[in-house]
Motif scaffolding. Sequence first.
Motif, PDB file in Angstrom:
ATOM      1  N   VAL A   1      42.983  72.193 -56.862  1.00  0.00           N
ATOM      2  CA  VAL A   1      44.424  72.405 -56.810  1.00  0.00           C
ATOM      3  C   VAL A   1      44.709  73.606 -55.921  1.00  0.00           C
ATOM      4  N   PRO A   2      45.625  73.506 -54.951  1.00  0.00           N
ATOM      5  CA  PRO A   2      45.925  74.649 -54.081  1.00  0.00           C
ATOM      6  C   PRO A   2      46.452  75.838 -54.878  1.00  0.00           C
ATOM      7  N   VAL A   3      46.177  77.020 -54.355  1.00  0.00           N
ATOM      8  CA  VAL A   3      46.680  78.245 -54.984  1.00  0.00           C
ATOM      9  C   VAL A   3      48.193  78.293 -54.860  1.00  0.00           C
ATOM     10  N   ALA A   4      48.857  78.553 -55.962  1.00  0.00           N
ATOM     11  CA  ALA A   4      50.322  78.599 -55.974  1.00  0.00           C
ATOM     12  C   ALA A   4      50.800  80.032 -55.767  1.00  0.00           C
ATOM     13  N   PHE A   5      51.653  80.223 -54.759  1.00  0.00           N
ATOM     14  CA  PHE A   5      52.275  81.526 -54.524  1.00  0.00           C
ATOM     15  C   PHE A   5      53.571  81.308 -53.771  1.00  0.00           C
ATOM     16  N   ASP A   6      54.413  82.321 -53.784  1.00  0.00           N
ATOM     17  CA  ASP A   6      55.654  82.242 -53.021  1.00  0.00           C
ATOM     18  C   ASP A   6      55.790  83.498 -52.173  1.00  0.00           C
ATOM     19  N   THR A   7      56.668  83.424 -51.189  1.00  0.00           N
ATOM     20  CA  THR A   7      56.909  84.540 -50.276  1.00  0.00           C
ATOM     21  C   THR A   7      58.320  85.063 -50.486  1.00  0.00           C
ATOM     22  N   PRO A   8      58.476  86.344 -50.777  1.00  0.00           N
ATOM     23  CA  PRO A   8      59.825  86.889 -50.979  1.00  0.00           C
ATOM     24  C   PRO A   8      60.676  86.717 -49.716  1.00  0.00           C
ATOM     25  N   PRO A   9      61.859  86.155 -49.834  1.00  0.00           N
ATOM     26  CA  PRO A   9      62.720  85.988 -48.649  1.00  0.00           C
ATOM     27  C   PRO A   9      63.497  87.268 -48.348  1.00  0.00           C
ATOM     28  N   GLY A  10      63.956  87.339 -47.115  1.00  0.00           N
ATOM     29  CA  GLY A  10      64.831  88.431 -46.735  1.00  0.00           C
ATOM     30  C   GLY A  10      64.099  89.747 -46.534  1.00  0.00           C
ATOM     31  N   PRO A  11      64.847  90.812 -46.205  1.00  0.00           N
ATOM     32  CA  PRO A  11      64.243  92.132 -45.970  1.00  0.00           C
ATOM     33  C   PRO A  11      63.599  92.686 -47.244  1.00  0.00           C
ATOM     34  N   GLN A  12      62.469  93.353 -47.054  1.00  0.00           N
ATOM     35  CA  GLN A  12      61.727  93.932 -48.169  1.00  0.00           C
ATOM     36  C   GLN A  12      61.395  95.392 -47.851  1.00  0.00           C
ATOM     37  N   ALA A  13      61.387  96.218 -48.885  1.00  0.00           N
ATOM     38  CA  ALA A  13      60.937  97.610 -48.771  1.00  0.00           C
ATOM     39  C   ALA A  13      59.649  97.730 -49.586  1.00  0.00           C
ATOM     40  N   LEU A  14      58.552  98.067 -48.909  1.00  0.00           N
ATOM     41  CA  LEU A  14      57.243  98.096 -49.550  1.00  0.00           C
ATOM     42  C   LEU A  14      56.605  99.475 -49.430  1.00  0.00           C
ATOM     43  N   THR A  15      55.742  99.765 -50.384  1.00  0.00           N
ATOM     44  CA  THR A  15      54.840 100.916 -50.292  1.00  0.00           C
ATOM     45  C   THR A  15      53.425 100.390 -50.347  1.00  0.00           C
ATOM     46  N   VAL A  16      52.633 100.703 -49.325  1.00  0.00           N
ATOM     47  CA  VAL A  16      51.281 100.167 -49.224  1.00  0.00           C
ATOM     48  C   VAL A  16      50.303 101.310 -48.968  1.00  0.00           C
ATOM     49  N   ASP A  17      49.031 101.016 -49.215  1.00  0.00           N
ATOM     50  CA  ASP A  17      47.939 101.942 -48.903  1.00  0.00           C
ATOM     51  C   ASP A  17      47.085 101.315 -47.813  1.00  0.00           C
ATOM     52  N   LEU A  18      46.965 101.994 -46.677  1.00  0.00           N
ATOM     53  CA  LEU A  18      46.091 101.499 -45.621  1.00  0.00           C
ATOM     54  C   LEU A  18      44.647 101.630 -46.074  1.00  0.00           C
TER      55      LEU A  18
END
Length: 256
Positions: free
Chosen positions: A135-152
């Motif tokens: 069964v394929p992995v189920a996920f969705d992508t948030p639409p529209g502009p997003q503000a994220l905090t990430v760690d390189l």
Amino acid sequence: MARGGVGQYSQPPRRRCFRPGLGPSVAVFLLLPLLVGLGAWQLARAEEKRVMLAADARQQALPPQPLEQVLQGAAPGGSRVRLEGRFDADHALLLDNRTRDGRPGVELLQPFHDAASQRWVLVNRGWLPWTDRRVPVAFDTPPGPQALTVDLYRPPGQVLELRQVAGEGWPRLVNRVDAPALWTALGRDGVPLEARLEGGPAAYRVGWPTVSLGPETHVGYAVQWFAMAAALLALYCYLGIRRAREVVDEPQPVPL
């Protein structure tokens, strides 16, 4: 004045000495420095992990910086970055063979376009369970502009490499991550590092450990190596003393 006849003389008592034997001595000469060295190496590894954890704690205490400002630094890996933009819903990577709590799964990585720097970032959105590979992995992508905090993120001591495991389409299953190879394939100007998403609406299960083994684990290994060295030395001493006693206790002929 000595009496006539054949006299009997008692042999003076033999002194006890340490007699371990050649074979055990060679074994201890070779193994004892090795065991002590392994214990010292584990203690050094524990100190390295403490330094890494302390540096990560200091980094996490800092506010996130704009992407372009972080990339101008000497070592952007490990830095917290603030991104504002949109996800690319058409191209996703599924990083295979990622286990959490004994459950198989994948980590979802998607390109993210940062509006301020006009550059692409490969964002790891976290772990997803995948128990049934039919069964394929189920996920969705948030639409529209997003503000994220990430760690390189840059894995220590590894050369990242993109390797396809199954399929030519998207999402694409891979077993390693190489952001530069992805940007070359897509023809985009992207950051050559993976960015791990901190918690938020766009995140799945995050919370990556800073180190795979903590300092206490290395200290435990060091104690084991030192204990083996102490046991070897104690056995060597016991063997040497026991053999010396056996030589002393042997009946000796009395010369006439």
